[in-house]
Design a protein around this motif. Structure first.
Motif, mmCIF file in Angstrom:
data_model
loop_
_atom_site.group_PDB
_atom_site.id
_atom_site.type_symbol
_atom_site.label_atom_id
_atom_site.label_comp_id
_atom_site.label_asym_id
_atom_site.label_seq_id
_atom_site.Cartn_x
_atom_site.Cartn_y
_atom_site.Cartn_z
ATOM 1 N N ASN A 9 11.042 -8.556 -7.503
ATOM 2 C CA ASN A 9 10.820 -9.801 -8.301
ATOM 3 C C ASN A 9 10.856 -11.071 -7.726
ATOM 4 O OD1 ASN A 9 10.722 -7.924 -10.424
ATOM 5 N ND2 ASN A 9 12.904 -7.881 -10.757
ATOM 6 N N TYR A 10 11.606 -11.105 -6.831
ATOM 7 C CA TYR A 10 11.676 -12.449 -6.028
ATOM 8 C C TYR A 10 10.269 -12.885 -5.594
ATOM 9 C CZ TYR A 10 13.493 -16.270 -2.895
ATOM 10 O OH TYR A 10 13.702 -17.502 -2.246
ATOM 11 N N LEU A 11 9.688 -12.026 -4.782
ATOM 12 C CA LEU A 11 8.450 -12.369 -4.094
ATOM 13 C C LEU A 11 7.186 -12.120 -5.316
ATOM 14 C CD1 LEU A 11 8.738 -10.504 -0.740
ATOM 15 C CD2 LEU A 11 9.089 -12.733 -1.202
ATOM 16 N N GLY A 12 7.468 -11.580 -6.265
ATOM 17 C CA GLY A 12 6.456 -11.465 -7.418
ATOM 18 C C GLY A 12 5.602 -10.134 -6.886
ATOM 19 N N VAL A 13 6.053 -9.128 -6.148
ATOM 20 C CA VAL A 13 5.345 -8.122 -5.720
ATOM 21 C C VAL A 13 5.219 -6.860 -6.780
ATOM 22 C CG1 VAL A 13 5.622 -6.126 -3.825
ATOM 23 C CG2 VAL A 13 6.076 -8.516 -3.164
ATOM 24 N N ASN A 14 4.141 -6.486 -7.088
ATOM 25 C CA ASN A 14 3.961 -5.183 -7.783
ATOM 26 C C ASN A 14 4.441 -3.886 -7.095
ATOM 27 O OD1 ASN A 14 2.873 -3.017 -9.345
ATOM 28 N ND2 ASN A 14 1.395 -4.298 -10.277
ATOM 29 N N HIS A 15 5.426 -3.246 -7.325
ATOM 30 C CA HIS A 15 5.949 -2.264 -6.656
ATOM 31 C C HIS A 15 4.869 -0.898 -6.743
ATOM 32 C CE1 HIS A 15 7.843 -1.482 -10.371
ATOM 33 N NE2 HIS A 15 7.948 -0.211 -10.045
ATOM 34 N N LYS A 16 4.305 -0.504 -7.653
ATOM 35 C CA LYS A 16 3.365 0.092 -7.875
ATOM 36 C C LYS A 16 2.325 0.075 -6.838
ATOM 37 C CE LYS A 16 4.592 1.747 -12.754
ATOM 38 N NZ LYS A 16 4.275 1.931 -13.986
ATOM 39 N N GLN A 17 1.602 -1.082 -7.011
ATOM 40 C CA GLN A 17 0.467 -1.372 -5.790
ATOM 41 C C GLN A 17 1.060 -1.267 -4.433
ATOM 42 O OE1 GLN A 17 -1.184 -5.243 -6.210
ATOM 43 N NE2 GLN A 17 -2.338 -5.069 -4.255
ATOM 44 N N LEU A 18 2.213 -1.867 -4.411
ATOM 45 C CA LEU A 18 2.767 -1.647 -3.014
ATOM 46 C C LEU A 18 2.903 -0.102 -2.435
ATOM 47 C CD1 LEU A 18 3.832 -3.207 -0.525
ATOM 48 C CD2 LEU A 18 6.184 -3.283 -1.540
ATOM 49 N N PHE A 19 3.337 0.641 -3.221
ATOM 50 C CA PHE A 19 3.477 2.183 -3.059
ATOM 51 C C PHE A 19 2.094 2.764 -2.840
ATOM 52 C CE2 PHE A 19 3.592 6.586 -3.974
ATOM 53 C CZ PHE A 19 4.510 7.175 -3.397
ATOM 54 N N PHE A 20 1.207 2.389 -3.549
ATOM 55 C CA PHE A 20 -0.176 2.784 -3.234
ATOM 56 C C PHE A 20 -0.915 2.395 -1.980
ATOM 57 C CE2 PHE A 20 -4.980 1.994 -3.528
ATOM 58 C CZ PHE A 20 -5.053 3.248 -3.617
ATOM 59 N N ASP A 21 -0.441 1.082 -1.539
ATOM 60 C CA ASP A 21 -1.162 0.613 -0.436
ATOM 61 C C ASP A 21 -0.436 1.303 0.748
ATOM 62 O OD1 ASP A 21 -2.703 -1.161 -2.031
ATOM 63 O OD2 ASP A 21 -1.250 -3.057 -1.554
ATOM 64 N N ILE A 22 1.026 1.500 0.564
ATOM 65 C CA ILE A 22 1.533 2.069 1.804
ATOM 66 C C ILE A 22 0.937 3.415 2.009
ATOM 67 C CG2 ILE A 22 3.852 2.921 2.644
ATOM 68 C CD1 ILE A 22 5.236 0.412 0.979
ATOM 69 N N SER A 23 0.872 4.162 0.965
ATOM 70 C CA SER A 23 0.142 5.504 1.111
ATOM 71 C C SER A 23 -1.174 5.618 1.549
ATOM 72 C CB SER A 23 0.234 6.189 -0.426
ATOM 73 O OG SER A 23 1.366 6.474 -1.022
ATOM 74 N N LEU A 24 -1.997 4.754 1.160
ATOM 75 C CA LEU A 24 -3.255 4.517 1.715
ATOM 76 C C LEU A 24 -3.146 4.205 3.205
ATOM 77 C CD1 LEU A 24 -6.381 4.545 1.132
ATOM 78 C CD2 LEU A 24 -6.039 2.058 0.694
ATOM 79 N N LEU A 25 -2.350 3.182 3.474
ATOM 80 C CA LEU A 25 -2.377 2.811 4.787
ATOM 81 C C LEU A 25 -1.946 3.969 5.777
ATOM 82 C CD1 LEU A 25 -2.652 0.647 7.224
ATOM 83 C CD2 LEU A 25 -0.007 -0.072 6.360
ATOM 84 N N THR A 26 -0.852 4.836 5.377
ATOM 85 C CA THR A 26 -0.298 5.992 6.017
ATOM 86 C C THR A 26 -1.761 6.832 6.488
ATOM 87 O OG1 THR A 26 1.786 5.623 5.236
ATOM 88 C CG2 THR A 26 1.383 7.761 6.026
ATOM 89 N N LEU A 27 -2.376 7.188 5.323
ATOM 90 C CA LEU A 27 -3.614 7.947 5.473
ATOM 91 C C LEU A 27 -4.479 7.529 6.451
ATOM 92 C CD1 LEU A 27 -4.146 9.224 1.544
ATOM 93 C CD2 LEU A 27 -3.201 10.598 3.647
ATOM 94 N N LEU A 28 -4.844 6.348 6.467
ATOM 95 C CA LEU A 28 -5.798 5.523 7.277
ATOM 96 C C LEU A 28 -5.367 5.602 8.720
ATOM 97 C CD1 LEU A 28 -6.801 2.602 5.029
ATOM 98 C CD2 LEU A 28 -8.207 4.623 5.595
ATOM 99 N N ILE A 29 -3.864 5.408 8.924
ATOM 100 C CA ILE A 29 -3.662 5.417 10.290
ATOM 101 C C ILE A 29 -3.640 6.930 10.801
ATOM 102 C CG2 ILE A 29 -1.256 5.440 11.523
ATOM 103 C CD1 ILE A 29 -0.469 2.813 9.835
ATOM 104 N N VAL A 30 -3.098 7.947 9.915
ATOM 105 C CA VAL A 30 -3.537 9.218 10.466
ATOM 106 C C VAL A 30 -4.945 9.623 10.758
ATOM 107 C CG1 VAL A 30 -3.339 11.800 9.665
ATOM 108 C CG2 VAL A 30 -1.263 10.188 9.232
ATOM 109 N N ALA A 31 -5.867 9.149 9.724
ATOM 110 C CA ALA A 31 -7.266 9.450 10.060
ATOM 111 C C ALA A 31 -7.796 8.700 11.425
ATOM 112 C CB ALA A 31 -8.010 8.808 8.698
ATOM 113 N N GLY A 32 -7.350 7.435 11.553
ATOM 114 C CA GLY A 32 -7.649 6.915 12.979
ATOM 115 C C GLY A 32 -7.216 7.789 14.068
ATOM 116 N N TYR A 33 -5.960 8.160 13.847
ATOM 117 C CA TYR A 33 -5.250 9.202 14.964
ATOM 118 C C TYR A 33 -6.082 10.112 15.232
ATOM 119 C CZ TYR A 33 -1.614 11.300 17.789
ATOM 120 O OH TYR A 33 -0.915 12.010 18.700
ATOM 121 N N LEU A 34 -6.375 10.707 14.205
ATOM 122 C CA LEU A 34 -7.070 12.220 14.354
ATOM 123 C C LEU A 34 -8.685 11.758 14.785
ATOM 124 C CD1 LEU A 34 -6.060 13.966 11.207
ATOM 125 C CD2 LEU A 34 -5.271 14.244 13.431
ATOM 126 N N LEU A 35 -9.262 10.576 14.462
ATOM 127 C CA LEU A 35 -10.510 10.354 14.772
ATOM 128 C C LEU A 35 -10.607 9.774 16.301
ATOM 129 C CD1 LEU A 35 -11.788 8.657 11.616
ATOM 130 C CD2 LEU A 35 -12.559 10.777 12.588
#
Length: 163
Positions: free
Chosen positions: A5-31
């Motif tokens: 709330n202090y930063l004005g961050v949408n926690h659902k979007q943040l969770f989605f972004d963290i999940s997506l970034l994790t998948l992208l890092i794993v994909a990059g590692y594998l590629l």
């Protein structure tokens, strides 16, 4: 009041972004095994490892993510995530676990949080463009993002000179 709330961050979007970034890092590692990277040649320009060089690069990419709306913001996250995964995989073949931790462990998480907050800012700007009743990102969110990039640049510059 919590940090979201202090930063004005949408926690659902943040969770989605963290999940997506994790998948992208794993994909990059594998590629990364499918690519040939510089055969031991120096691939980083030492001038770019200055505090201002690193900070400028991070702010420039952040700016393009924000101005390019959320579409370009996610494209940059896609590229950064895959490149980070590839860099981690490549570095594991060159450095010991201790050296890898020193290289990435201190500045990496700070810059990743900066990327995620940049997406939050980009989403708010995009919503504001589409809906005039939406709020702009808070000054606190923008300030914290800039501060994270600066701290990450200082740490990265110091560590990259020592390794």
């Amino acid at each position: 009041m919590n940090l979201y709330n202090y930063l004005g961050v949408n926690h659902k979007q943040l969770f989605f972004d963290i999940s997506l970034l994790t998948l992208l890092i794993v994909a990059g590692y594998l590629l990364s095994g499918t690519l040939i990277i510089a055969n031991g040649e120096e691939i980083v320009n030492q001038e770019e490892l200055s505090i201002l060089g690193i900070f400028y690069n991070n702010i420039k990419i952040s700016f393009f993510s924000i101005v390019g709306t959320i579409i370009f913001g996610y494209f940059i996250l896609l590229v950064n995530g895959i490149i980070l995964g590839m860099a981690i995989q490549t570095a594991t073949n060159i450095y010991s676990i201790q050296e890898l931790f020193v290289l990435l462990g201190f500045h990496g998480p700070i810059e990743i949080v900066g990327w995620l907050l940049t997406l939050q800012i980009s989403m708010k700007i995009t919503k504001r463009i589409l809906d005039k009743n939406s709020k702009f990102p808070s000054r606190t969110l923008v300030s914290v993002t800039i501060l994270l990039y600066l701290v990450g640049a200082v740490i990265e510059s110091i560590i990259s000179r020592g390794v």
